[in-house]
Design a protein around this motif. Structure first.
Motif, short mmCIF file in Angstrom:
data_model
loop_
_atom_site.label_atom_id
_atom_site.label_comp_id
_atom_site.label_asym_id
_atom_site.label_seq_id
_atom_site.Cartn_x
_atom_site.Cartn_y
_atom_site.Cartn_z
N VAL A 101 -1.95 175.72 119.50
CA VAL A 101 -1.11 175.56 118.30
C VAL A 101 -1.74 174.56 117.33
N PRO A 102 -1.37 174.65 116.05
CA PRO A 102 -1.85 173.65 115.08
C PRO A 102 -1.23 172.28 115.37
N ALA A 103 -1.98 171.22 115.07
CA ALA A 103 -1.47 169.86 115.27
C ALA A 103 -0.16 169.70 114.52
N GLY A 104 0.81 169.13 115.18
CA GLY A 104 2.12 168.93 114.57
C GLY A 104 3.19 169.83 115.18
N THR A 105 2.76 170.89 115.85
CA THR A 105 3.72 171.85 116.42
C THR A 105 4.54 171.20 117.55
N ALA A 106 3.88 170.50 118.44
CA ALA A 106 4.58 169.93 119.60
C ALA A 106 5.66 168.95 119.14
N ARG A 107 5.31 168.10 118.16
CA ARG A 107 6.28 167.10 117.70
C ARG A 107 7.51 167.79 117.08
N LEU A 108 7.25 168.87 116.38
CA LEU A 108 8.34 169.63 115.76
C LEU A 108 9.27 170.20 116.84
N LEU A 109 8.67 170.78 117.87
CA LEU A 109 9.48 171.38 118.94
C LEU A 109 10.19 170.29 119.74
N ALA A 110 9.51 169.16 119.94
CA ALA A 110 10.11 168.07 120.70
C ALA A 110 11.37 167.55 120.00
N ASP A 111 11.30 167.45 118.66
CA ASP A 111 12.46 166.97 117.90
C ASP A 111 13.69 167.82 118.22
N ARG A 112 13.42 169.13 118.43
CA ARG A 112 14.55 170.02 118.72
C ARG A 112 15.00 169.93 120.16
N VAL A 113 14.06 170.05 121.08
CA VAL A 113 14.42 170.22 122.49
C VAL A 113 14.81 168.89 123.16
N GLU A 114 14.25 167.79 122.69
CA GLU A 114 14.53 166.51 123.35
C GLU A 114 15.90 165.95 122.96
N ARG A 115 16.61 166.67 122.09
CA ARG A 115 18.01 166.26 121.82
C ARG A 115 18.87 166.51 123.05
N LEU A 116 18.43 167.44 123.90
CA LEU A 116 19.20 167.75 125.11
C LEU A 116 18.93 166.67 126.15
N PRO A 117 19.97 166.15 126.80
CA PRO A 117 19.75 165.06 127.77
C PRO A 117 18.85 165.50 128.92
N GLY A 118 17.89 164.62 129.26
CA GLY A 118 17.01 164.87 130.41
C GLY A 118 15.79 165.73 130.10
N VAL A 119 15.73 166.30 128.90
CA VAL A 119 14.63 167.24 128.60
C VAL A 119 13.48 166.52 127.89
N HIS A 120 12.23 166.74 128.40
CA HIS A 120 11.04 166.18 127.73
C HIS A 120 10.01 167.27 127.52
N LEU A 121 9.27 167.10 126.45
CA LEU A 121 8.26 168.09 126.12
C LEU A 121 6.86 167.48 126.21
N MET A 122 5.95 168.23 126.84
CA MET A 122 4.54 167.81 126.87
C MET A 122 3.70 168.97 126.35
N TRP A 123 2.48 168.66 125.88
CA TRP A 123 1.56 169.73 125.49
C TRP A 123 0.33 169.66 126.37
N ASN A 124 0.07 170.75 127.05
CA ASN A 124 -0.97 170.80 128.08
C ASN A 124 -1.84 172.02 127.81
N PRO A 125 -2.75 171.90 126.79
CA PRO A 125 -3.51 173.08 126.36
C PRO A 125 -4.33 173.68 127.49
N GLU A 126 -4.60 174.96 127.34
CA GLU A 126 -5.32 175.72 128.37
C GLU A 126 -6.73 176.04 127.89
N PHE A 127 -7.70 175.91 128.80
CA PHE A 127 -9.10 176.14 128.41
C PHE A 127 -9.74 177.31 129.15
N LEU A 128 -8.93 178.14 129.82
CA LEU A 128 -9.52 179.20 130.64
C LEU A 128 -10.28 180.22 129.80
#
Ligand SMILES: NC(=O)C1=CN([C@@H]2O[C@H](COP(=O)(O)OP(=O)(O)OC[C@H]3O[C@@H](n4cnc5c(N)ncnc54)[C@H](O)[C@@H]3O)[C@@H](O)[C@H]2O)C=CC1
Ligand SMILES: O=C(O)[C@H]1O[C@H](OP(=O)(O)OP(=O)(O)OC[C@H]2O[C@@H](n3ccc(=O)[nH]c3=O)[C@H](O)[C@@H]2O)[C@H](O)[C@@H](O)[C@@H]1O
Length: 452
Positions: free
Chosen positions: A126-153
């Motif tokens: 994804v383009p830089a900035g995508t994870a932070r945008l998604l985190a703003d949405r999903v981390e509003r839910l209690p207990g939920v955290h978002l990480m970005w773990n790109p794949e190089f296969l």
């Protein structure tokens, strides 16, 4: 651990089976019912060495299953995102609509864990900035955290690369904070067997992790276009790009990998990723920093045009001429034809009026779907029969190992264009072939020619 993988395409299906292989309970989800049915029945929906084996082992162990229903993900502690991020219809930036749709569906099942720690881990490119945008949405839910773990296969080595990657990259919101440390510990628990095998793991901010992925692909694309640019020069001044690559590759600082000149790069990632990287830089007002990637793209495109020109130099008018194309996949050991140079060149030859026949050990079904009206022939010897020109565009082992004398008996005219520089021109000339390649002057290799 109970894990979900959302989007089980090339990346997600392999990731799901690999996570089951290292002992997790995995549920793979996709909106494509046919894909889910095939996977659940133990059939790989694409050709990938070693994948069907771990898929079947996972299903048999009871640790792996597939669904189309998001409600089945409610118990998962970790959700991996393997959604596609294709090129947008306008041809430039990344289309993130699949990712957003999946996040919306996931958002409906996350509350089922009632605040228990839940990790959402993005793997898509994804383009830089995508994870932070998604985190703003999903981390509003209690207990939920978002990480970005790109794949190089790499396709063709997907299982090996997933289970033994060169490195693991973890993107977190703010490295070093207690929340980030906790998320890192939880992802470490998922990858424990890989970390035990001393695979390096790097923790960094979201944007840096996103940039690592696109930078890696941009570098690889640049390296290929660099050698292909030298190939253009070689063709004109009378050099041999394979010798240039061999000699410069012996310098450790340069390295021999990704210096194979030919018809260029394709596939579902390198072409769209460099374009999305440029588009993203432009959106941030720093487009000129990546201006060279436009040239990387242009060099790559010119190789395809040059392949057709060279066919014309060898045959004259292409209309009605019988051309056999060896290869349709974007690389060997794959049935993927997304932005395949081989298929693109075959299509261009067809558009130029040639009577084209394409063969490939794995990719013909996908090729026929992409290019309607293309004549495909699975049997290599039948495909070669009657050819006035043979064009090698995907370097499958069976084409690299072709016996020039046997092949000469099958074709109408022993005339070959090596679009991947994998055949020995001297050996083929000795067997009576006229041979030209992308990146070697017409006479390269001929100076050592021995009498037949
Ligand atoms: N293919 C590869 O070798 C690699 C791909 N990547 C990246 O990984 C991502 C995925 O790539 P591929 O696996 O090649 O794509 P793909 O197109 O093969 O797979 C994506 C899957 O997501 C599914 N999907 C779409 N919308 C969905 C939704 N709302 N909910 C659930 N599933 C949904 C599709 O049906 C499809 O099966 C891309 O960002 C790509 O750049 C990264 C490294 C390697
Ligand atoms: O993001 C992705 O999806 C992946 O993209 C590429 O992997 P892949 O597309 O599977 O294949 P590559 O082996 O990189 O080949 C890409 C294209 O470059 C061409 N290539 C490769 C190497 C070379 O020297 N010359 C060359 O023309 C291949 O024929 C192929 O068309 C990267 O290598 C992976 O690390 C990355 O994870």
């Amino acid at each position: 651990m109970i894990i979900s993988v959302i989007g089980v395409g090339y990346l997600g299906a392999v990731h799901a089976a690999a996570m089951a292989e290292i002992g997790h309970d995995v549920i793979g989800l996709d909106v494509d019912e046919q894909r889910v049915t095939a996977l659940q029945a133990g059939h790989a929906p694409f050709h990938e060495p070693g994948f069907e084996e771990i898929l079947r082992r996972g299903l048999a162990s009871g640790r792996l299953r597939f669904t189309t229903d998001y409600a089945d993900l409610a118990a998962a502690e970790v959700h991996f995102l393997g959604l596609g991020t294709p090129q947008r219809k306008d041809g430039f930036g990344a289309d993130l609509s699949h990712l957003h749709a999946a996040m919306a569906s996931l958002g409906e099942v996350l509350p089922a864990r009632a605040g228990a720690p839940t990790l959402v881990v993005g793997k898509s490119t994804v383009p830089a900035g995508t994870a932070r945008l998604l985190a703003d949405r999903v981390e509003r839910l209690p207990g939920v955290h978002l990480m970005w773990n790109p794949e190089f296969l790499r396709e063709g080595f997907a299982v090996q690369d997933t289970l033994a990657p060169d490195r693991l990259v973890y993107g977190v919101s703010e490295p070093g904070t207690p929340t980030a440390d906790e998320a890192v510990r939880r992802l470490d628990a998922v990858y424990a067997p890989l970390l035990d095998a001393e695979i390096p793991r790097l923790v960094m901010g979201y944007e840096t992790a996103e940039l690592v992925k696109v930078s890696a692909n941009a570098f690889l694309a640049t390296k290929i276009s660099f050698i292909n640019a030298i190939a253009e020069i070689c063709e004109t001044v009378g050099g041999d790009v394979t010798d240039v690559a061999r000699a410069i590759g012996m310098d450790d600082r340069i390295g021999a990998k990704f210096l194979r000149a030919g018809v260029g790069f394709g596939g579902g990632c390198l072409p769209k990723d460099i374009r999305a990287f440029v588009a993203s830089a432009e959106e941030h007002g720093v487009g000129e920093a990546l201006g060279f990637l436009r040239e990387v793209d242009a060099v790559n495109e010119r190789r395809r045009v040059r392949a057709v020109e060279l066919a014309r130099e060898m045959l004259g008018d292409l209309r009605g001429r019988r051309i056999t194309v060896l290869g349709a996949a974007f690389k060997p050991d794959s049935d993927d034809v997304r932005d395949s140079p081989a298929l693109d060149v075959a299509d261009r030859l067809l558009q130029a009026g040639a009577d084209v026949r394409v063969t490939d050990p794995q990719a013909l079904a996908n090729a026929a779907m992409r290019v309607p009206g293309l004549a495909v022939e699975p049997d290599l010897e039948t495909a070669l029969a009657g050819a006035e020109l043979t064009v090698l565009l995907t370097e499958w082992r069976e084409y690299r190992d072709l016996d020039p004398r046997r092949a000469a008996e099958l074709v109408a005219v022993p005339r070959l264009l090596d679009g991947r520089n994998v055949l020995d021109p001297q050996q083929w000339r000795r067997a009576g072939w006229e041979i030209r390649s992308l990146g070697r002057a017409a006479t390269a290799g001929a100076e050592h020619l021995l009498p037949a």
